[in-house]
Write a protein that holds these residues in place. Structure first.
Motif, short mmCIF file in Angstrom:
data_model
loop_
_atom_site.label_atom_id
_atom_site.label_comp_id
_atom_site.label_asym_id
_atom_site.label_seq_id
_atom_site.Cartn_x
_atom_site.Cartn_y
_atom_site.Cartn_z
N UNK A 5 0.84 -1.21 0.00
CA UNK A 5 0.00 0.00 0.00
C UNK A 5 0.88 1.26 0.00
N UNK A 6 1.43 1.55 -1.17
CA UNK A 6 2.19 2.78 -1.34
C UNK A 6 1.33 3.76 -2.13
N UNK A 7 1.72 5.02 -2.08
CA UNK A 7 0.90 6.07 -2.70
C UNK A 7 1.35 6.42 -4.11
N UNK A 8 2.60 6.10 -4.44
CA UNK A 8 3.10 6.39 -5.79
C UNK A 8 4.35 5.56 -6.03
N UNK A 9 4.53 5.19 -7.29
CA UNK A 9 5.73 4.47 -7.72
C UNK A 9 6.35 5.26 -8.87
N UNK A 10 7.66 5.44 -8.80
CA UNK A 10 8.39 6.17 -9.84
C UNK A 10 9.49 5.26 -10.34
N UNK A 11 9.54 5.03 -11.65
CA UNK A 11 10.56 4.13 -12.20
C UNK A 11 11.35 4.87 -13.28
N UNK A 12 12.67 4.88 -13.09
CA UNK A 12 13.52 5.71 -13.94
C UNK A 12 13.73 5.14 -15.33
N UNK A 13 13.78 3.80 -15.44
CA UNK A 13 13.99 3.21 -16.77
C UNK A 13 13.66 1.73 -16.76
N UNK A 14 13.72 1.14 -17.95
CA UNK A 14 13.15 -0.20 -18.15
C UNK A 14 14.13 -1.33 -17.92
N UNK A 15 15.30 -1.06 -17.41
CA UNK A 15 16.20 -2.17 -17.11
C UNK A 15 15.69 -2.93 -15.88
N UNK A 16 15.84 -4.26 -15.87
CA UNK A 16 15.22 -5.04 -14.80
C UNK A 16 15.77 -4.76 -13.40
#
Ligand SMILES: [Zn+2]
Length: 253
Positions: free
Chosen positions: A52-63
């Protein structure tokens, strides 16, 4: 409570007992995750058992930065049916990478996808982002809220944009994959990270994304050659107070 928790600090693949890139940022009850690479999810669930987090931020598509978003999708899909979607701010290719792992589970069921780079209001934060040089599109991010400014490179080579992204950041979380002489236009050494943190006027520098097996003390020494402020080593479960200029390890490990 305004704090940063390191979920993982390894680049490329996770060392035994560690995880790849991931950070939990908490600000007065708002919980934002920066990257969810290999093996970060169990560490996140230790703090947020239902994801239950409020936001997810992902910088790039590397695994090593995004693969556990698929695991969080499963937590939400199987364990929290009907829960509100979580905003997912991500660079090009991330949603496709997550979808490809299991096509029958649509990331958009659990996440409200918002593209990076871009600028958004995210809970208490203003999120700004800009593309930085990497093998695939990588969005460095900057989060500001009253009394807090932090920035995170994701994976990046040296670039003038780093000085703007990390201006006055406390901390500036910088990938420092390599040691010694510069080896790549798409990843940095610790010395380069220190140099760009200094140009940004960062208050504190957090080194992360260490190549597995590397001696992190060497990276710190090299960063100190080019950055005069406090250098923090990202380490799994390290908790850094975002309003007090001294990191502290909790007893949660
Ligand atoms: Zn990486």
């Amino acid at each position: 409570m305004r704090r940063l928790t390191v979920l993982g600090s390894c680049g490329a693949w996770p060392e035994a007992g560690r995880a790849c890139s991931g950070f939990l940022v908490e600000y007065d009850g708002f919980r934002l995750v920066l990257d969810l690479g290999y093996a970060t999810l169990p560490r996140l669930l230790a703090r947020c058992p239902g994801g239950e987090v409020d936001a997810v931020v992902v910088t790039h598509a590397h695994p090593d930065h995004c693969v556990d978003v698929q695991a969080l999708l499963r937590v939400r899909h199987f364990g929290a049916r009907g829960a509100a979607r979580i905003p997912l701010y991500c660079a090009p290719g991330v949603v496709e990478r997550i979808s490809a792992l299991e096509p029958s589970e649509d990331p958009r069921e659990a996440f409200h996808v918002r593209p990076l780079p871009g600028a958004y209001r995210v809970g208490p934060f203003r999120l700004e982002s800009q593309l930085l040089p990497h093998h695939v599109p990588n969005a460095g991010v900057r989060l500001t809220a009253p009394a807090v400014t932090l920035a995170y490179t994701g994976d990046s080579g040296p670039a003038a944009a780093l000085a703007e992204l990390g201006a006055g950041a406390d901390p500036f979380i910088m990938e420092a994959t390599h040691q010694g002489d510069p080896a790549s236009p798409y990843l940095m050494t610790a010395r380069e990270a220190g140099r760009w943190a200094a140009r940004a006027g960062a208050r504190r520098l957090m080194l992360t994304h260490f190549w597995p097996g590397s001696d992190r003390a060497v990276s710190v020494g090299e960063a100190r050659e080019t950055f005069g402020g406090e250098v923090i080593v990202a380490d799994e479960d390290l908790v850094v107070d975002l309003t007090v200029a001294s990191p502290s390890r909790t007893s949660e490990r």
